[in-house]
Design an enzyme around this catalytic site. Sequence first.
Site, mmCIF file in Angstrom:
data_model
loop_
_atom_site.group_PDB
_atom_site.id
_atom_site.type_symbol
_atom_site.label_atom_id
_atom_site.label_comp_id
_atom_site.label_asym_id
_atom_site.label_seq_id
_atom_site.Cartn_x
_atom_site.Cartn_y
_atom_site.Cartn_z
ATOM 1 N N HIS A 1 -4.836 -20.719 12.033
ATOM 2 C CA HIS A 1 -6.200 -21.214 11.794
ATOM 3 C C HIS A 1 -7.045 -20.162 11.092
ATOM 4 O O HIS A 1 -7.715 -20.455 10.091
ATOM 5 C CB HIS A 1 -6.876 -21.625 13.097
ATOM 6 C CG HIS A 1 -8.339 -21.917 12.911
ATOM 7 N ND1 HIS A 1 -8.808 -23.112 12.408
ATOM 8 C CD2 HIS A 1 -9.441 -21.124 13.093
ATOM 9 C CE1 HIS A 1 -10.125 -23.057 12.305
ATOM 10 N NE2 HIS A 1 -10.534 -21.862 12.711
ATOM 11 N N GLN B 1 -11.807 7.297 -4.173
ATOM 12 C CA GLN B 1 -12.192 7.864 -2.888
ATOM 13 C C GLN B 1 -13.482 8.658 -3.057
ATOM 14 O O GLN B 1 -14.010 8.780 -4.155
ATOM 15 C CB GLN B 1 -11.079 8.750 -2.326
ATOM 16 C CG GLN B 1 -9.812 8.008 -1.926
ATOM 17 C CD GLN B 1 -9.966 7.213 -0.619
ATOM 18 O OE1 GLN B 1 -11.041 7.180 -0.017
ATOM 19 N NE2 GLN B 1 -8.901 6.549 -0.200
ATOM 20 N N GLY C 1 -11.170 4.175 1.596
ATOM 21 C CA GLY C 1 -11.975 5.045 2.436
ATOM 22 C C GLY C 1 -13.255 4.431 2.939
ATOM 23 O O GLY C 1 -14.179 5.150 3.339
ATOM 24 N N CYS D 1 -11.103 -29.257 9.410
ATOM 25 C CA CYS D 1 -10.237 -28.145 8.992
ATOM 26 C C CYS D 1 -8.820 -28.660 8.751
ATOM 27 O O CYS D 1 -8.298 -29.449 9.533
ATOM 28 C CB CYS D 1 -10.234 -27.056 10.063
ATOM 29 S SG CYS D 1 -9.076 -25.697 9.727
ATOM 30 N N CYS E 1 -6.003 -26.813 8.717
ATOM 31 C CA CYS E 1 -4.939 -25.924 9.207
ATOM 32 C C CYS E 1 -4.021 -26.678 10.170
ATOM 33 O O CYS E 1 -4.395 -27.711 10.730
ATOM 34 C CB CYS E 1 -5.541 -24.693 9.874
ATOM 35 S SG CYS E 1 -6.021 -24.927 11.605
ATOM 36 N N ASP F 1 -2.603 8.410 -2.106
ATOM 37 C CA ASP F 1 -3.881 9.103 -2.039
ATOM 38 C C ASP F 1 -4.096 9.652 -0.642
ATOM 39 O O ASP F 1 -3.349 9.345 0.279
ATOM 40 C CB ASP F 1 -5.037 8.151 -2.390
ATOM 41 C CG ASP F 1 -5.217 7.053 -1.338
ATOM 42 O OD1 ASP F 1 -4.207 6.640 -0.737
ATOM 43 O OD2 ASP F 1 -6.356 6.611 -1.122
ATOM 44 N N CYS G 1 -5.689 -27.370 13.700
ATOM 45 C CA CYS G 1 -6.761 -28.370 13.760
ATOM 46 C C CYS G 1 -6.272 -29.779 13.428
ATOM 47 O O CYS G 1 -6.865 -30.761 13.883
ATOM 48 C CB CYS G 1 -7.893 -27.977 12.816
ATOM 49 S SG CYS G 1 -8.824 -26.522 13.373
ATOM 50 N N ASP H 1 -8.185 -7.293 1.723
ATOM 51 C CA ASP H 1 -7.186 -7.451 2.784
ATOM 52 C C ASP H 1 -7.790 -6.939 4.074
ATOM 53 O O ASP H 1 -8.658 -6.067 4.053
ATOM 54 C CB ASP H 1 -5.905 -6.658 2.485
ATOM 55 C CG ASP H 1 -6.050 -5.183 2.844
ATOM 56 O OD1 ASP H 1 -5.566 -4.775 3.915
ATOM 57 O OD2 ASP H 1 -6.668 -4.425 2.058
ATOM 58 N N ASP I 1 0.855 -1.185 0.000
ATOM 59 C CA ASP I 1 0.000 0.000 0.000
ATOM 60 C C ASP I 1 0.890 1.234 0.000
ATOM 61 O O ASP I 1 2.090 1.169 0.217
ATOM 62 C CB ASP I 1 -1.005 -0.018 1.144
ATOM 63 C CG ASP I 1 -0.366 -0.099 2.508
ATOM 64 O OD1 ASP I 1 0.829 0.138 2.613
ATOM 65 O OD2 ASP I 1 -1.079 -0.414 3.481
ATOM 66 N N SER I 2 0.305 2.377 -0.268
ATOM 67 C CA SER I 2 1.098 3.553 -0.634
ATOM 68 C C SER I 2 1.554 4.400 0.535
ATOM 69 O O SER I 2 2.411 5.270 0.385
ATOM 70 C CB SER I 2 0.270 4.442 -1.555
ATOM 71 O OG SER I 2 -0.829 4.996 -0.837
ATOM 72 N N GLY I 3 0.991 4.181 1.716
ATOM 73 C CA GLY I 3 1.227 5.073 2.841
ATOM 74 C C GLY I 3 0.085 6.049 3.043
ATOM 75 O O GLY I 3 0.030 6.758 4.048
ATOM 76 N N GLY I 4 -0.852 6.079 2.095
ATOM 77 C CA GLY I 4 -1.964 7.024 2.193
ATOM 78 C C GLY I 4 -2.838 6.801 3.408
ATOM 79 O O GLY I 4 -3.289 7.763 4.045
ATOM 80 N N PHE I 5 -3.096 5.543 3.757
ATOM 81 C CA PHE I 5 -3.939 5.280 4.924
ATOM 82 C C PHE I 5 -3.236 5.709 6.201
ATOM 83 O O PHE I 5 -3.882 6.146 7.161
ATOM 84 C CB PHE I 5 -4.322 3.799 5.010
ATOM 85 C CG PHE I 5 -5.300 3.519 6.117
ATOM 86 C CD1 PHE I 5 -6.631 3.859 5.980
ATOM 87 C CD2 PHE I 5 -4.886 2.956 7.311
ATOM 88 C CE1 PHE I 5 -7.546 3.628 7.006
ATOM 89 C CE2 PHE I 5 -5.787 2.719 8.348
ATOM 90 C CZ PHE I 5 -7.122 3.061 8.187
#
Length: 376
Positions: free
Chosen positions: A340, A194, A221, A309, A311, A143, A314, A271, A89-93
């Site tokens: 898990h 956005q 956003g 499961c 994993c 952004d 489990c 994500d 990610d760009s750093g915008g968040f």
Amino acid sequence: MYKLINKDGKAKRGVLSTVHGDIQTPVFMNVGTAAAIKGAVSTEDLKTIGTQVQLSNTYHLHVRPGDDLIKEFGGLHKFMVWDKPILTDSGGFQVYSLSKLRKIKEEGVTFNSHIDGRKLFMGPEESMTIQSNLGSTIAMAFDECPSSKADYDYVRDSVDRTTRWLKRCKVKLDELNSREDTINKAQLLFGINQGAIYEDIRIEHAEEIAAMDLDGYAIGGLAVGETHEEMYRILDVTIPHLPEDKPVYLMGVGTPNNILEAVERGVDFFDCVYPSRNARHGQLYTNAGKVNIRNEKYKLDERPIEEGCGCPACRHYSRAYLRHLVMSKEMLGMRLCVLHNLYFYNHMMEEIREAISDNRFDEYKKQKSEKLDIIT
């Protein structure tokens, strides 16, 4: 290149071919902010639990250990020993989350490091340079993420600036990808839509960035304070204005039910820190509902977290043992719980892809969603 394999209603089954391998969509990207999944999870573990894409954070890696250092190692793939796709990610968040420490101008954003307080500057060119140094498969455009509660005029001005920043990102990444010393000359660029919860701004911005013919498009956003209903409404009005033949990424979302609702509306990429964060506190996902492994009733429970499961937790351990580890604050307990939950998410995405391929997504969604929020 993105290839649309099948549509079931608006739900899309596709594949994005990249220099680091194909990504089958819809896909959940496991969040490794600082080049590692919190909970002592290795890249070998990620392969075991079916991870396709690992997501890392531009801002955090720039601050520590430094993107120049990672470039010296040959990029993030070699640094963390991961040979599959990585999205950065760009750093915008982080600009959004560091609101008390930032100052936004046309050139970019000045803010203070959350680690040592030193003054930093990041704009479109800086973000693209850092991501190029990291050598990720997919770079996100820089952004601003305005609050969902921001007033209309502020959001309008913010989105206009984000569009100008996106144009600068595209120019800079094209230039970086042409350099001899660039680690990944095939780095892809996703733009970010956005507009908070204002439908007209969202639609106008989607149409504007769609015309730029990018490698993919994110919707940012959301999941930042608005209701689920507001989020779904924005997806309903925005996605039709993004190219169908490009992947759509809903950033930072979400719960299993959020994912099912968004897939139904045409989202390809997801994500979220929920599965790993909740696991570190003993909150586990199963097809019969949520399990709080700290509960007293699991003290003598010989069953796995979920029967059938696959994993690592489990396959080998009982709920009683996991509860003991978590209550004793043993790192192994946290690690097994994280494995898990991430396995649950990745396996759910496999099921989603199969359901869309078989034109039975509606049926699958109904059956899956009925029990997900039950507390067992």
